[in-house]
Design an enzyme around this catalytic site. Structure first.
Site, PDB file in Angstrom:
ATOM      1  N   ILE A 442      39.357  52.846  39.120  1.00  0.00           N
ATOM      2  CA  ILE A 442      40.719  53.217  39.544  1.00  0.00           C
ATOM      3  C   ILE A 442      41.756  52.183  39.113  1.00  0.00           C
ATOM      4  O   ILE A 442      42.945  52.342  39.380  1.00  0.00           O
ATOM      5  CB  ILE A 442      40.787  53.404  41.073  1.00  0.00           C
ATOM      6  N   GLY A 443      41.320  51.126  38.449  1.00  0.00           N
ATOM      7  CA  GLY A 443      42.260  50.113  37.989  1.00  0.00           C
ATOM      8  C   GLY A 443      41.534  48.984  37.285  1.00  0.00           C
ATOM      9  O   GLY A 443      40.304  48.921  37.249  1.00  0.00           O
ATOM     10  N   GLY A 445      42.326  44.608  35.844  1.00  0.00           N
ATOM     11  CA  GLY A 445      43.232  43.462  35.799  1.00  0.00           C
ATOM     12  C   GLY A 445      42.550  42.278  35.150  1.00  0.00           C
ATOM     13  O   GLY A 445      41.475  42.403  34.553  1.00  0.00           O
ATOM     14  N   GLY A 446      43.183  41.116  35.270  1.00  0.00           N
ATOM     15  CA  GLY A 446      42.630  39.918  34.659  1.00  0.00           C
ATOM     16  C   GLY A 446      41.289  39.519  35.240  1.00  0.00           C
ATOM     17  O   GLY A 446      40.445  38.917  34.560  1.00  0.00           O
ATOM     18  N   PHE A 447      41.054  39.858  36.514  1.00  0.00           N
ATOM     19  CA  PHE A 447      39.795  39.496  37.171  1.00  0.00           C
ATOM     20  C   PHE A 447      38.671  40.416  36.738  1.00  0.00           C
ATOM     21  O   PHE A 447      37.541  39.985  36.526  1.00  0.00           O
ATOM     22  CB  PHE A 447      39.988  39.555  38.688  1.00  0.00           C
ATOM     23  N   GLY A 448      38.952  41.706  36.598  1.00  0.00           N
ATOM     24  CA  GLY A 448      37.915  42.663  36.224  1.00  0.00           C
ATOM     25  C   GLY A 448      38.304  44.077  36.601  1.00  0.00           C
ATOM     26  O   GLY A 448      39.468  44.379  36.881  1.00  0.00           O
ATOM     27  N   VAL A 450      38.295  47.656  38.872  1.00  0.00           N
ATOM     28  CA  VAL A 450      38.344  48.055  40.273  1.00  0.00           C
ATOM     29  C   VAL A 450      37.775  49.473  40.381  1.00  0.00           C
ATOM     30  O   VAL A 450      38.214  50.383  39.678  1.00  0.00           O
ATOM     31  CB  VAL A 450      39.782  48.020  40.831  1.00  0.00           C
ATOM     32  N   ASP A 561      52.505  36.338  43.295  1.00  0.00           N
ATOM     33  CA  ASP A 561      52.377  37.387  42.274  1.00  0.00           C
ATOM     34  C   ASP A 561      52.858  38.731  42.819  1.00  0.00           C
ATOM     35  O   ASP A 561      52.182  39.751  42.681  1.00  0.00           O
ATOM     36  CB  ASP A 561      50.923  37.491  41.794  1.00  0.00           C
TER      37      ASP A 561
END
Length: 771
Positions: A442-443, A445-448, A450, A561
């Site tokens: 579902i998404g 980002g920089g972390f990984g 989702v 952020d």
């Protein structure tokens, strides 16, 4: 411009393809492609000779009978092979080459490989560079035999591999005179604790003979990494080291390092050594001597080195033997790594070789032999045996071990239950996400990635999974757990638990049904438009969450952020602030700020925080001000596809406000919905949030009050002025209504009372002398 309408394209066997269903927010540049079934060419008649930048854009997609991912081809620039047997990756790729052109003509050839092969390109860019962008003298050839001068550099075709803004944020093409992208250096630092960012608020002193804005933009020279002398765990002398990935044994590379002394109080106090691949490349570098004795004047130095089988080009800077113990330091502002495509076997300026052949034939073999013998004798007489250069390890560099496993399980446990109560077995998360089924993403980002997950008790969750086996996001992982394990609020996303097994870093949150605010404001998959009342209520909810963060603890928590993707909406459109990986504790009572590395998202970043590296809760207020205009205008904080003056939302919106025409930039879906007094109050609040200096910005409690007041004006239609200009009795009435409403809301949602700091805000407003 379109290539079909220009005179550049010269091919009878090509077709134009269009991407029928591009992803949301996919750049327009990659919506089309030119496909060549046989050799195709572009010809560019150039206004002047010299160094040029040539960029190729590739993004494979399926259209008609072509799957561009299966393309295989070679590309030639004026006869030099710049891409050989090239197969595009699955994502967008930019290839940039720097070459010297002396014929006023640039010819680009696309040649398919194999009988059934084809070639394609999405876009081409050709830029003229300054005459001194690449010069033939001054480069330093670095290797095991020492340092020698490298000549005829401009005859080489260079492919850009890395372009790094050391110590600073990402620089986009819109902030660079040659439309280049510079990325931060953090991912390339071998040991991050050895480096400490430095930031200057002053424009660099560009001098004749030094670097120009075309060599690198101002923002590169206004930030740097320096030695972190404050870290007591480091040895007295150490280096800062970066590893830049390159193809193993891929031949010579040009390493261009950028310097600007923004850390010294005076001239001739900074001396340091530079190392390339473990060999000393520049000993006792004195920037004062290179910059005509002007402090903070940009310069660059070119080095040439061969890549080995390690797969890295390593750059290090460290203290010189000339450094005093008090002033011991070393800096780096920027780095560029460029591969030499024609590594000596091919030379663009063919006439030079032909000239030597002609001279040799005229003068005759005897004279050539005489020159060779004379040169040999002179060289033998003058030659001195050069000592083998020491590697970094042998000149005082102390290798430092990286972090091992996470210390999270050994950390102190806040609260009565501690962190152990939040641990979730990996097998349970695996089951909830159907073994991390890609259809449940579902998404990202920089972390990984989702994922949406459902536990056995039918509880829906959002599962954020770090890249398996990577510890790159470890600090953010630990911060998120530490922050979320001790806070609970209706307008903050709750942490369900975490997993740290088998080198996994996984965070599990409550599932927020309607996702990020951003997708409800703009984009190709936009939801039904939000009404003005809904938008006000969402902003109020987010402000309540932030206000709780800032004031609910002794030091407070600064989010760092805030943006529309980090404000989520549940099934009832209740706002919840999310993503606390960059959060920091606020300053102590006797402090005004927290000194820290600059973190945040481009377009939302507090300019004062960026300049001074001093973080306060007013940095969140600035970011929230950008979100307010995002909500009002229904457009991104940064949109590179717009005209230059419209790219940055905050600057653009403030300009319209200053001209008294803010109604012209309101989201068209809101036309006719907004009461004028509500719009005025909302815009005034956003404008104050975006004040240049934090001291001039309101606290989140004041922002919350003003947004609730804007909602009240919208609901009642009253045309009242702000409380500061109202009578005392009228002000008291409004505040009493808001106070009781707030208390009722908080009590209904399971909270004991209104935040103490909020009550103080309202008390201050009711007191005629409060302001």
């Amino acid at each position: 411009m379109a290539d079909s309408t220009s005179s550049f394209l010269s091919s009878d066997n090509s077709i134009s393809l269009t991407y029928q269903k591009p992803p949301q927010n996919f750049p327009t540049l990659y919506h089309t492609a030119r496909v060549f079934s046989s050799t195709g060419r572009y010809r560019f008649n150039l206004k002047k000779n010299g160094i040029h930048l040539v960029r190729f854009h590739f993004s494979p997609f399926k259209a008609q009978s072509f799957d561009l991912k299966s393309a295989k081809f070679s590309v030639f620039a004026n006869g030099v092979s710049v891409l050989s047997n090239f197969q595009p990756p699955n994502d967008v790729l930019l290839k940039e080459f720097i070459l010297k052109i002396e014929s006023n003509l640039l010819e680009i050839l696309f040649k398919p490989v194999g009988d059934s092969g084809f070639a394609f390109v999405n876009a081409l860019e050709v830029f003229t560079a300054p005459v001194d962008f690449v010069i033939d003298f001054g480069a330093r050839l670095v290797g095991p035999s020492g340092v020698e001068e490298y000549r005829n550099l401009s005859s080489k075709v260079l492919e850009t591999v890395h372009r790094i803004n050391v110590g600073g944020l990402k620089i986009t093409p819109f902030n660079d005179t040659l439309w280049r992208t510079w990325i931060p250096d953090e991912d390339y630092l071998v040991f991050k604790d050895a480096a400490k960012p430095a930031v200057s608020t002053h424009t660099p002193n560009y001098q004749k003979g030094g670097a120009t804005r075309e060599i690198a933009p101002e923002n590169v020279y206004m930030t740097a990494q320096q030695m972190n002398r404050e870290n007591s765990s480091l040895a007295s002398r150490f280096n800062i080291t970066w590893n830049f990935p390159v193809s193993p044994s891929s031949g010579p590379h040009l390493v261009r390092l950028h310097f600007c002394d923004i850390v010294s109080p005076a001239l001739n106090v900074l001396y340091f050594d530079v190392y390339i691949n473990g060999y000393i490349a520049y000993k006792d570098l004195d920037l004062s001597a290179l910059t005509i004795h002007t402090l903070a004047s940009p310069v660059y130095v070119d080095f040439v080195t061969n890549s080995d089988d390690s797969g890295f080009v390593q750059v290090s800077v460290g203290p010189s033997d000339l450094s005093s113990s008090i002033r011991m330091n070393a800096i780096l502002n920027g780095a560029e790594i460029m591969k030499m495509v024609n590594d000596g076997s091919t030379n663009i300026v063919h006439w030079r070789k032909n000239l030597w052949v002609l001279v040799g034939s005229i003068v005759g073999g005897i004279f050539v032999l005489f020159l060779v013998v004379t040169a040999f004798l002179l060289g033998a007489k003058c030659r001195k045996k050069k000592p083998k250069q020491k590697t970094v390890e042998s000149v005082g560099w102390t290798p430092l071990s990286m972090f091992g496993g996470s210390s999270l399980s050994r950390s102190s446990e806040p609260g009565s239950h501690g962190l152990l109560g939040l641990k979730i077995p990996f097998a349970e998360i695996q089951s909830a996400t159907n073994n991390f089924d890609r259809n449940l993403i579902i998404g990202s980002g920089g972390f990984g990635m989702v994922y949406k997950g459902v536990f056995r008790d039918n509880v829906k969750v959002a599962v954020k999974r770090g890249m398996p086996g990577s510890r790159q996001g470890l600090p953010e992982f630990q911060t998120e757990i530490t922050v979320l394990s001790k806070i609970r609020h209706r307008h903050l996303v709750s942490l369900v638990g975490f997993c740290e097994e088998n080198s996994e870093m996984i965070l599990v949150y409550e599932y927020v049904e309607k996702g990020p605010l951003k997708k409800h404001l703009y984009g190709s998959s936009r939801q039904p438009p939000l009404s003005w009342k809904q938008r006000l209520e969402i902003c109020i909810g987010a402000a309540r969450g932030l206000h709780y963060l800032h004031t609910g603890f002794a030091q407070g928590i600064i989010h760092r952020d805030i943006k529309s993707t980090n404000i989520l909406l549940d099934e009832n459109y209740v706002a919840k602030v999310a993503d606390f990986g960059l959060s920091r504790s606020g300053p102590c009572i006797n402090e005004t700020h927290v000194s820290t590395n600059v973190k945040g998202s481009f377009g939302y970043l507090d300019p004062e925080y960026y300049r001074r590296q001093q973080l306060t809760d007013k940095s969140d207020v600035y970011s929230f001000g950008v979100v307010l205009f995002e909500v009002l205008c229904g457009r991104p904080a940064v949109d590179p596809q717009l005209a230059r003056e419209q790219v940055n939302l905050a600057e653009w919106a403030l300009e319209w406000m200053n001209n008294g025409m803010v109604e012209h930039i309101v989201d068209p879906h809101l036309v006719g919905q907004i009461e004028q007094s509500s719009l005025k109050k909302f815009c005034e609040t956003a404008e104050k949030c975006l004040a240049e200096y934090g001291v001039d910005r309101p606290a989140m409690g004041d922002v919350l009050w003003n947004l609730e007041y804007a909602l009240q004006l919208q609901e009642s239609g009253q045309q009242r002025e702000p409380h500061a200009n109202s009578s005392a009795s009228a002000t008291t009435t409004v505040i009493a209504e808001n106070s009781s409403a707030n208390r009722r809301i908080e009590r209904d949602n399971g909270y004991c009372s209104l935040d103490a700091s909020t009550s103080q805000v309202f008390s201050q407003l009711m007191n005629n002398e409060g302001r």
